[in-house]
Design a protein around this motif. Structure first.
Motif, PDB file in Angstrom:
ATOM      1  N   ARG A 101       0.917  -1.182   0.067  1.00  0.00           N
ATOM      2  CA  ARG A 101       0.161  -0.347  -0.143  1.00  0.00           C
ATOM      3  C   ARG A 101       0.710   1.310  -0.067  1.00  0.00           C
ATOM      4  NH1 ARG A 101      -5.080  -0.948   4.242  1.00  0.00           N
ATOM      5  NH2 ARG A 101      -6.083  -2.850   2.718  1.00  0.00           N
TER       6      ARG A 101
ATOM      7  N   ASN B 192      -3.479   4.934 -11.346  1.00  0.00           N
ATOM      8  CA  ASN B 192      -5.030   3.893 -10.933  1.00  0.00           C
ATOM      9  C   ASN B 192      -6.536   4.979 -11.753  1.00  0.00           C
ATOM     10  OD1 ASN B 192      -3.391   2.223  -9.609  1.00  0.00           O
ATOM     11  ND2 ASN B 192      -3.891   3.113  -8.033  1.00  0.00           N
ATOM     12  N   ARG B 193      -6.370   6.473 -11.534  1.00  0.00           N
ATOM     13  CA  ARG B 193      -7.712   6.436 -12.525  1.00  0.00           C
ATOM     14  C   ARG B 193      -7.907   6.311 -14.022  1.00  0.00           C
ATOM     15  NH1 ARG B 193      -6.769  10.360  -8.019  1.00  0.00           N
ATOM     16  NH2 ARG B 193      -6.619  11.585  -9.699  1.00  0.00           N
TER      17      ARG B 193
ATOM     18  N   GLY C 293       2.536   8.411  -3.686  1.00  0.00           N
ATOM     19  CA  GLY C 293       0.776   8.131  -3.415  1.00  0.00           C
ATOM     20  C   GLY C 293      -0.436   8.232  -4.430  1.00  0.00           C
ATOM     21  N   LYS C 294      -0.342  10.171  -3.876  1.00  0.00           N
ATOM     22  CA  LYS C 294      -1.170  11.185  -5.731  1.00  0.00           C
ATOM     23  C   LYS C 294      -1.377  10.119  -6.926  1.00  0.00           C
ATOM     24  CE  LYS C 294      -1.380  14.890  -2.185  1.00  0.00           C
ATOM     25  NZ  LYS C 294      -1.230  16.479  -1.798  1.00  0.00           N
TER      26      LYS C 294
ATOM     27  N   SER D  41       1.857  16.671  -9.087  1.00  0.00           N
ATOM     28  CA  SER D  41       2.170  15.836  -7.770  1.00  0.00           C
ATOM     29  C   SER D  41       3.883  16.296  -6.814  1.00  0.00           C
ATOM     30  CB  SER D  41       2.728  14.374  -8.152  1.00  0.00           C
ATOM     31  OG  SER D  41       3.675  14.297  -9.292  1.00  0.00           O
TER      32      SER D  41
ATOM     33  N   SER E  84      -2.411   7.681  -7.088  1.00  0.00           N
ATOM     34  CA  SER E  84      -4.061   7.434  -7.066  1.00  0.00           C
ATOM     35  C   SER E  84      -4.799   8.337  -8.795  1.00  0.00           C
ATOM     36  CB  SER E  84      -4.394   8.207  -6.388  1.00  0.00           C
ATOM     37  OG  SER E  84      -3.717   8.084  -4.744  1.00  0.00           O
ATOM     38  N   TRP E  85      -3.191   9.216  -9.792  1.00  0.00           N
ATOM     39  CA  TRP E  85      -3.812   9.016 -10.465  1.00  0.00           C
ATOM     40  C   TRP E  85      -4.193   8.475 -11.431  1.00  0.00           C
ATOM     41  CZ3 TRP E  85      -0.717   9.530 -15.188  1.00  0.00           C
ATOM     42  CH2 TRP E  85      -2.015  10.703 -16.050  1.00  0.00           C
TER      43      TRP E  85
ATOM     44  N   GLY F 213      -1.978   7.820  -0.182  1.00  0.00           N
ATOM     45  CA  GLY F 213      -2.320   8.965  -0.901  1.00  0.00           C
ATOM     46  C   GLY F 213      -1.985   9.926  -0.621  1.00  0.00           C
TER      47      GLY F 213
END
Length: 211
Positions: free
Chosen positions: A57, A72-73, A65-66, A94, A69-70, A60
Motif C-alpha cells: 500500500r 489508477n484512475r 501516493g497521489k 505531484s 492514485s492518478w 495517498g
C-alpha cells in the motif's frame, strides 16, 4: 524435469510458433509511462526501490501516493497508454515543488538538450512514435556520442533486465537531418521523439534511494 504441455522447451507458443509465451509489460497494457516515471523517481531519490517492489500500500497523502492514485484512475490497460503532455501534468501536480519538469517536444528536441540533461545526472523520460504504428516511453540514463549520432542509453521495462551494463535499450539519434532515429532493442524506426527532463531543484544534494 517436467514442462506442461503443449509448452515447448524453447518457450514458443504452441499455437503460434513465431511468438514467445513470455509476456512482458506492454503486451497487454500501456503502462510503459508509469514504469519509466517510477524508474526516474527512484534514480532521483524520490521513491524507495524496495517499497516499489515489495510494498503493498502507498499512502495517498504522499506525493508518490497521489501520483499512483492518478494513474489508477487512468486506463492503463488500454494500449494507447498516456501521452507525454499528460504525464508532464501529472508530474507537475505531484512533484512540482521538488522537481523541475521540463518538456521538449519533437519539433524542437535537440540532442544537446538530452546530452546536457544527462551530464547533470538527471534522468529523462523519452517518448516516441515509430513508423510501424507503435508508441512507447522509456527512461534515459546515459548517452554515447559519436561524430554522426548520439546514442541514448535507456532502462526499458519492455525488455530483459541488463546483466553486464546499466541499460538494456539504445535509441540512436543521427545528427544528419532527415535521417530517422532508431530503437536497437525493438528495431523500430522512430518518427517523433519527445522528452521530459526531471531535475532536483538543488542539484548538489546527493542521490539516495530513500524518499
Amino acid at each position: 524435469m517436467h514442462i506442461i504441455e503443449p509448452l515447448s522447451v524453447v518457450h514458443f507458443s504452441p499455437y503460434n510458433p513465431e511468438l514467445s509465451m513470455h509476456l512482458r509489460q506492454g503486451d497487454l497494457d500501456g503502462a510503459c509511462s508509469l514504469y519509466a516515471v517510477v524508474t526516474a523517481l527512484i534514480l532521483l531519490g524520490k521513491v524507495d526501490l524496495f517499497e516499489v517492489k515489495y510494498g503493498h500500500r502507498f499512502d495517498g497523502r504522499t506525493r508518490f501516493g497521489k501520483l499512483l492514485s492518478w494513474w489508477n484512475r487512468s486506463d492503463l490497460l488500454l494500449r494507447e497508454g498516456q501521452e507525454i503532455h499528460v504525464v508532464e501534468h501529472a508530474l507537475h501536480s505531484s512533484y512540482g515543488k521538488e522537481l523541475s519538469v521540463e518538456l521538449q517536444n519533437f519539433c524542437h528536441l535537440d540532442p544537446k538538450f538530452l546530452i546536457d540533461t544527462l551530464k547533470s545526472n538527471a534522468p529523462i523520460l523519452l517518448a516516441y512514435t515509430a513508423v510501424e504504428n507503435f508508441a512507447h516511453m522509456t527512461c534515459a540514463v546515459g548517452f554515447c556520442e559519436t561524430d554522426s549520432s548520439v546514442d541514448i542509453l535507456c532502462l526499458d521495462p519492455s525488455f530483459a533486465s541488463p546483466v553486464l551494463c546499466c541499460w538494456n535499450e539504445v535509441i540512436r539519434i543521427p545528427k544528419a537531418k532527415r535521417t530517422l532515429a532508431r530503437s536497437f532493442a525493438s528495431g523500430h524506426k522512430l518518427q517523433t521523439i519527445s522528452a521530459i527532463a526531471l531535475k532536483r531543484f538543488n542539484s548538489s544534494d546527493p542521490l539516495s534511494l530513500a524518499s
